[in-house]
Design an enzyme around this catalytic site. Structure first.
Site, PDB file in Angstrom:
ATOM      1  N   HIS A  31      -0.961   8.251  -3.063  1.00 37.75           N
ATOM      2  CA  HIS A  31       0.438   8.423  -2.106  1.00 37.75           C
ATOM      3  C   HIS A  31       0.947  10.215  -2.602  1.00 37.75           C
ATOM      4  CE1 HIS A  31       1.112   4.113  -2.455  1.00 37.75           C
ATOM      5  NE2 HIS A  31       0.175   4.665  -3.504  1.00 37.75           N
ATOM      6  N   THR A  32      -0.392  10.980  -2.434  1.00 35.69           N
ATOM      7  CA  THR A  32       0.914  12.051  -1.407  1.00 35.69           C
ATOM      8  C   THR A  32      -0.415  12.207   0.066  1.00 35.69           C
ATOM      9  OG1 THR A  32      -2.088  13.070  -1.735  1.00 35.69           O
ATOM     10  CG2 THR A  32      -0.408  13.487  -3.791  1.00 35.69           C
ATOM     11  N   GLY A 111      -9.002  -4.948   0.698  1.00 39.79           N
ATOM     12  CA  GLY A 111      -8.448  -5.497  -0.141  1.00 39.79           C
ATOM     13  C   GLY A 111      -8.529  -4.801  -1.513  1.00 39.79           C
ATOM     14  N   GLY A 113      -9.012  -1.271  -2.423  1.00 38.99           N
ATOM     15  CA  GLY A 113      -8.338   0.365  -2.841  1.00 38.99           C
ATOM     16  C   GLY A 113      -9.781   1.373  -2.041  1.00 38.99           C
ATOM     17  N   SER A 115     -10.883   1.535   0.810  1.00 37.38           N
ATOM     18  CA  SER A 115     -11.510   1.819   2.179  1.00 37.38           C
ATOM     19  C   SER A 115     -11.903   1.076   3.406  1.00 37.38           C
ATOM     20  CB  SER A 115     -11.471   3.166   3.049  1.00 37.38           C
ATOM     21  OG  SER A 115     -10.602   4.068   2.628  1.00 37.38           O
ATOM     22  N   SER A 116     -11.790  -0.413   2.864  1.00 35.26           N
ATOM     23  CA  SER A 116     -12.933  -1.207   4.307  1.00 35.26           C
ATOM     24  C   SER A 116     -12.106  -1.416   5.695  1.00 35.26           C
ATOM     25  CB  SER A 116     -12.922  -2.410   3.633  1.00 35.26           C
ATOM     26  OG  SER A 116     -11.412  -3.466   3.371  1.00 35.26           O
ATOM     27  N   SER A 117     -11.042  -1.470   5.652  1.00 38.57           N
ATOM     28  CA  SER A 117     -10.271  -1.329   6.995  1.00 38.57           C
ATOM     29  C   SER A 117     -10.748  -0.254   7.973  1.00 38.57           C
ATOM     30  CB  SER A 117      -8.861  -2.256   7.230  1.00 38.57           C
ATOM     31  OG  SER A 117      -8.133  -1.042   5.977  1.00 38.57           O
ATOM     32  N   GLU A 151      -3.926   1.282  12.967  1.00 40.65           N
ATOM     33  CA  GLU A 151      -3.605   0.408  11.621  1.00 40.65           C
ATOM     34  C   GLU A 151      -1.701   0.401  11.125  1.00 40.65           C
ATOM     35  OE1 GLU A 151      -4.868   0.108   7.959  1.00 40.65           O
ATOM     36  OE2 GLU A 151      -6.766   1.050   8.190  1.00 40.65           O
ATOM     37  N   ASP A 163      -7.552   7.806   4.298  1.00 37.69           N
ATOM     38  CA  ASP A 163      -9.036   6.727   4.061  1.00 37.69           C
ATOM     39  C   ASP A 163      -9.796   7.219   6.258  1.00 37.69           C
ATOM     40  OD1 ASP A 163      -7.328   5.943   2.261  1.00 37.69           O
ATOM     41  OD2 ASP A 163      -7.049   4.175   3.762  1.00 37.69           O
TER      42      ASP A 163
HETATM   43  C1  GLA Z   1      -4.414   3.234   0.555  1.00 32.84           C
HETATM   44  C2  GLA Z   1      -3.789   4.388   1.746  1.00 32.84           C
HETATM   45  C3  GLA Z   1      -3.844   5.941   2.488  1.00 32.84           C
HETATM   46  C4  GLA Z   1      -3.559   7.139   1.262  1.00 32.84           C
HETATM   47  C5  GLA Z   1      -3.357   5.584  -0.329  1.00 32.84           C
HETATM   48  C6  GLA Z   1      -2.734   5.867  -1.039  1.00 32.84           C
HETATM   49  O1  GLA Z   1      -5.581   3.431   0.673  1.00 32.84           O
HETATM   50  O2  GLA Z   1      -4.555   3.487   2.989  1.00 32.84           O
HETATM   51  O3  GLA Z   1      -3.175   6.114   3.162  1.00 32.84           O
HETATM   52  O4  GLA Z   1      -2.365   6.335   0.930  1.00 32.84           O
HETATM   53  O5  GLA Z   1      -2.927   4.148  -0.321  1.00 32.84           O
HETATM   54  O6  GLA Z   1      -3.048   7.071  -1.703  1.00 32.84           O
END
Ligand code: GLA
Length: 352
Positions: A31-32, A111, A113, A115-117, A151, A163
């Site tokens: 979340h940075t 879904g 975390g 980065s599938s999308s 997205e 991602d």
């Molecule tokens: C998801 C989002 C990213 C990032 C992370 C958290 O993966 O797609 O852009 O914000 O959450 O670090």
């Protein structure tokens, strides 16, 4: 079935191009990215394969190894919640006068975390760009921006850029430190003796469910009160002095401290200091749990089992509220560690 074979079966001919794009696990820096900060993602083996050809103008026929029926879409359609939205959105990067046939096979759990999308949108933009001779496909930053816009603007997921950059730039096993403001990045070589192991919590989530956007709004409101620059521009001392609500203070403390952990984690990798890297992972997890409130009790338990089984460090990875846990162990201890982990948490699925 491979994407190539699925293409043959679906469309009766071989594809003109095939593209493989990896998933990613973020090692530190959560979340940075939408707060102007740093991230440390690593590409993983699970990947998306895309087989593609030019087809009849204005239309896209999209087959998936994961879904029974192919999807027939018009290129001027809006997103409608169908699984094929990500592919359609990515194809709309190019003129709507083109037409497409696409077969897709994703080994990346959605879904979760990982980065599938982003792997789908980046893969389709790269593959289609090559076929139409668009210069975009030569530039990872432009591809990542185009994929992020799919997205943000087409699907309505308010994600950052981590991602898309990670999967556009990296091959499986490669890691980078990325500055999400400038999109400058440095390759970071993971010591050969280290293994990052990913387990799935069994909890799936979508980033457009609202909680991710809530965190963005909370960060924005803290940043405004601090002076209006992106949150990662501030330090912990200015945070102490600022007049923020308790919630804003906790959210900002996570983001600012997490951002500091990224260069520290990179140094730990460069000096091959696994205990230090592990501590930074643990601190990151505690910060996501206590200040950012994005972990779940199941995830916290998996992290604690990973640690008590002997990992140097362990943390949730990705946007949060479910998904996966990443743990650092030494290659020579991996088998013994996995046995201990699986004895204590037999239902938890190993991803890679
Ligand atoms: C998801 C989002 C990213 C990032 C992370 C958290 O993966 O797609 O852009 O914000 O959450 O670090």
């Amino acid at each position: 079935m491979t994407a190539h074979d699925l293409f043959l079966l679906s469309f009766g001919e071989a594809p003109q191009a095939v593209q493989t794009t990896p998933g990613r696990v973020n090692l530190v820096g959560e979340h940075t990215d939408y707060n102007g900060g740093m991230v440390l993602p690593m590409a993983i083996n699970p990947h998306v394969d895309i087989a593609i050809s030019i087809g009849p103008p204005g239309r896209a026929s999209i087959a998936s190894a994961q879904f029974e029926t192919a999807s027939e879409r018009r290129l001027d359609e809006r997103a409608n919640g169908d699984w094929s939205d990500y592919v359609l959105g990515a194809l709309r990067t190019y003129a709507e006068t083109f037409g497409w046939r696409v077969a897709i096979d994703s080994q990346i759990p959605h879904g979760s975390g990982l980065s599938s999308s982003a792997a789908i949108t980046v893969g389709v933009i790269k593959a289609a760009g090559k076929l139409v001779g668009d210069k975009l496909h030569d530039d990872a930053r432009k591809i990542a921006r185009a994929a992020q816009s799919v997205e943000n603007d087409f699907i309505g997921v308010p994600c950052g850029i981590m991602d898309q950059m990670a999967v556009a730039v990296l091959n499986a096993g490669e890691c980078m430190m990325l500055d999400t403001q400038t999109l400058d990045f440095d390759a970071v070589s993971i010591p050969p003796a280290w293994r990052f192991v990913v387990h799935h919590s069994g909890v799936y989530r979508r980033l457009n469910e609202g909680r991710y956007a809530d965190r963005q709004a909370e960060c924005e409101s803290a940043a405004l009160k601090l002076g209006g620059k992106p949150l990662c521009s501030y330090d912990l001392v200015s945070l102490e002095a600022a007049s923020l609500s308790d919630l804003e203070r906790r959210r900002a403390r996570h983001v600012i401290s997490e951002n500091l952990r990224v260069p520290a984690a990179r140094s730990a990798i460069l000096s091959e200091d696994a205990p230090l890297f592990g501590r930074l992972m643990d601190d990151s997890h505690a910060s996501m749990r206590d200040d950012f409130s994005i972990t779940t009790s199941t995830i916290d338990k998996i992290v604690s089992v990973a640690r008590s089984s002997g990992a140097f460090g362990s943390r949730m990875t990705g946007g949060g509220f479910g998904g996966c846990v990443v743990s650092l162990v030494l290659a020579c201890e991996l088998d013994a560690w996995r046995k201990r982990f699986e004895r204590a948490a037999p239902m938890v699925r190993f991803v890679c």
